[in-house]
Design a protein around this motif. Structure first.
Motif, PDB file in Angstrom:
ATOM      1  N   LEU A 262       0.830  -1.203   0.000  1.00 40.97           N
ATOM      2  CA  LEU A 262       0.000   0.000   0.000  1.00 40.97           C
ATOM      3  C   LEU A 262       0.865   1.254   0.000  1.00 40.97           C
ATOM      4  O   LEU A 262       1.959   1.267   0.556  1.00 40.97           O
ATOM      5  N   SER A 282      -5.979  -6.756   9.166  1.00 39.38           N
ATOM      6  CA  SER A 282      -6.493  -5.605   8.426  1.00 39.38           C
ATOM      7  C   SER A 282      -7.997  -5.737   8.268  1.00 39.38           C
ATOM      8  O   SER A 282      -8.609  -6.699   8.720  1.00 39.38           O
ATOM      9  N   ASN A 289      -1.045  -6.243   5.141  1.00 35.63           N
ATOM     10  CA  ASN A 289      -0.675  -4.975   4.517  1.00 35.63           C
ATOM     11  C   ASN A 289       0.783  -4.636   4.770  1.00 35.63           C
ATOM     12  O   ASN A 289       1.258  -4.731   5.911  1.00 35.63           O
TER      13      ASN A 289
END
Length: 544
Positions: A262, A282, A289
């Motif tokens: 991300l 998450s 992530n």
């Protein structure tokens, strides 16, 4: 990684010899003997492109189109090496921007030559190389850690500058272009974002670009199901971003387990400033992530873009500082002003939505409610009747512990689908009713019958007969959570992303739980307050 904060602040300097911003004065001093002075303690030092310089020329009252400019944030700029304040707020409040909107909109000029900014890269090259090396080494290490555990690398691609940079870093670090990019299309992206995503796909033909789009209508939800989102009630993220991405991840190899890279950064917001770089838990249950540029500042991102000569979303050339949903309640006044200039059709539709809600909610001045931005900070609903989420239960004469749960919506066989998370179901059809025995592991870890549910299609009562050892209050509350789903489900797909095993699917027009995948972990039952996101938001509660 060396943090660039000092006492909580980043430092930006100016080299009078190079005529460029400097982000690490010690490293720069190793190659240049120019005099260095501090010019800012912000995290922002962004190049100002031609299209934005045209707008700033109108605000400042003089021609800045040929100037070399850096935006330091909060209306502070470096213009041809000198600090200068150019404030847009009064200009925006006075609606002056509308006088120039047609002129700006009809003559958009995009800078594709980054050479005016090469000096800044050269002046900070050693600093930038250290950032890149650290981000790439992190990417490799996190991949080596989770790939053997069955996690498949993916990139969350939004069409913004940060995800664009992460895409390049991850592909370079892992030496492959075949990493799937999931474009989370909320249906509220700028036209420029769609154009840029298509350009990216064409320029990177070996990168799998997988659109993740919801079939829900945002404006229908605003007008008929929820209220328009606010800074304190951003229900839209669950429904229009997270839920549909979860379904796409199921098609990955290795059982849909994703190591998602991300473009999230600490300096973006107070909320994100506390994020862990690697999140093993998450919002999406099968996703880990990883955030390679979490410590990068805005200026780091722009240095990288210029250094690698990366094409980016044209919205940044207009002056946008962030690119996401065009009607997000977290958008700044600057973003709203730019959208009024470049996309007046978007604004007209959104203004009508907000004003219609204000009228329904009993606001005395809907125009002021929109213009003054009160919709952004709304908490709850003012005068509207909140959706009733109370479900009654009464004593049942079948046994001392038996209860009747009263359902507002007439019972159909569809409700059996919602009972599946409670345990393995043994269903017997009789003339008078449907008898459902629920088997699950109890506190002793023994797999045995927990309760019996009796339903009759067309009635409003569920009869619950628990076994003596069962906690009746917990059981009733769990069933009520499932009943709220049954009563209120609009197939928003939020539940789909909750199940750790991918057993829930609401994309086919009905609520379906795959018994082959369901492990009866019960994570889905009360994930949202009262069991359902619609209930949660309309009851004035918010997911923790």
């Amino acid at each position: 990684m060396k943090r660039l904060f000092k006492d909580g602040q980043a430092m930006i300097y100016w080299c009078q010899k190079c005529g460029e911003p400097i982000f690490d004065k010690e490293l720069h001093a190793c190659k240049c003997d120019g005099k260095i002075k501090q010019i800012s303690s912000s995290t922002t030092c962004n190049p100002v492109f031609l299209q934005e310089r045209k707008m700033l020329s109108y605000i400042a009252g003089d021609d800045l189109t040929s100037a070399k400019m850096w935006d330091l944030g909060s209306g502070h700029y470096i213009v041809n090496g000198e600090k200068r304040d150019i404030r847009y707020k009064a200009w925006y409040d006075a609606k002056e921007h509308l006088k120039y909107a047609d002129r700006l909109r009809s003559n958009i000029e995009i800078e594709e030559d980054y050479s005016p900014y090469y000096g800044a890269v050269e002046a900070n090259l050693e600093y930038l190389k250290k950032l890149i090396l650290e981000a790439e080494m992190y990417t490799i290490s996190v991949y080596k850690k989770f790939s053997p555990k069955g996690f498949y690398p993916t990139i969350s691609f939004s069409g913004g500058k940060d995800s664009t940079v992460v895409s390049k870093i991850v592909r370079d670090a892992l030496q492959t272009a075949s990493i799937p990019h999931f474009f989370g299309d909320t249906t509220l992206e700028f036209a420029e974002t769609y154009e840029y995503t298509e350009t990216f796909r064409k320029e990177n033909p070996f990168v799998p670009m997988l659109p993740s789009e919801t079939d829900n209508d945002f404006f229908y939800f605003c007008n008929h199901v929820m209220c328009p989102p606010s800074q304190h009630d951003r229900w839209c993220c669950n429904i229009f971003k997270t839920s549909n991405l979860n379904k796409e991840l199921e098609y990955l190899p290795k059982n849909g387990k994703s190591l998602s890279f991300l473009g999230i950064r600490h300096s973006e917001s107070v909320a994100r400033s506390t994020y862990e770089r690697t999140q093993e838990e998450s919002k999406i249950s099968t996703q880990i992530n990883a955030m390679p540029i979490i410590e990068w500042k805005d200026y780091d991102v722009w240095l990288y873009i210029v250094y690698k000569n990366i094409r980016f979303n044209n919205c940044y050339q207009y002056g946008y500082k962030r690119v996401g949903c065009w009607c997000c309640p977290n958008n700044s006044d600057l973003s709203m002003m730019l959208t009024e200039i470049y996309h007046p059709d978007y604004i007209a539709k959104w203004k009508k939505t907000i004003m219609d809600f204000a009228k329904r909610d009993g606001r005395t001045d809907p125009e002021a409610y929109y213009e003054e931005g009160k919709w952004k900070v709304r908490r709850g609903i003012k005068d509207s009747q909140q959706m009733n989420v109370t479900i009654a239960d009464t004593a049942c004469n079948l046994s001392d512990k038996a209860r009747n749960i009263i359902v507002e919506k007439k019972i159909s066989k569809d409700i059996i689908e919602l009972f599946k998370p409670l345990g393995k179901l043994d269903i017997i059809e009789k003339k008078d009713a449907t008898y459902i025995s629920v088997f699950d592991r109890d506190k002793s870890n023994e797999f045995r019958k927990c309760c019996e549910l009796i339903i009759t299609v067309g009635t409003n009562v569920i009869k619950v007969l628990p076994e003596d050892r069962i906690d009746i209050n917990m059981l009733i509350n769990r069933i009520k959570c499932q009943v709220r789903k049954y009563q209120m489900c609009v197939r928003c797909h939020s539940c789909d992303s909750v199940c750790p095993y991918g057993a829930i699917d609401t994309t086919q027009g009905y609520y379906h739980i795959d018994e082959r995948k369901c492990a009866h972990c019960k994570a889905c039952i009360a994930h949202y307050y009262n069991g359902c996101i619609i209930s949660e938001r309309n009851s004035g509660k918010k997911e923790a």
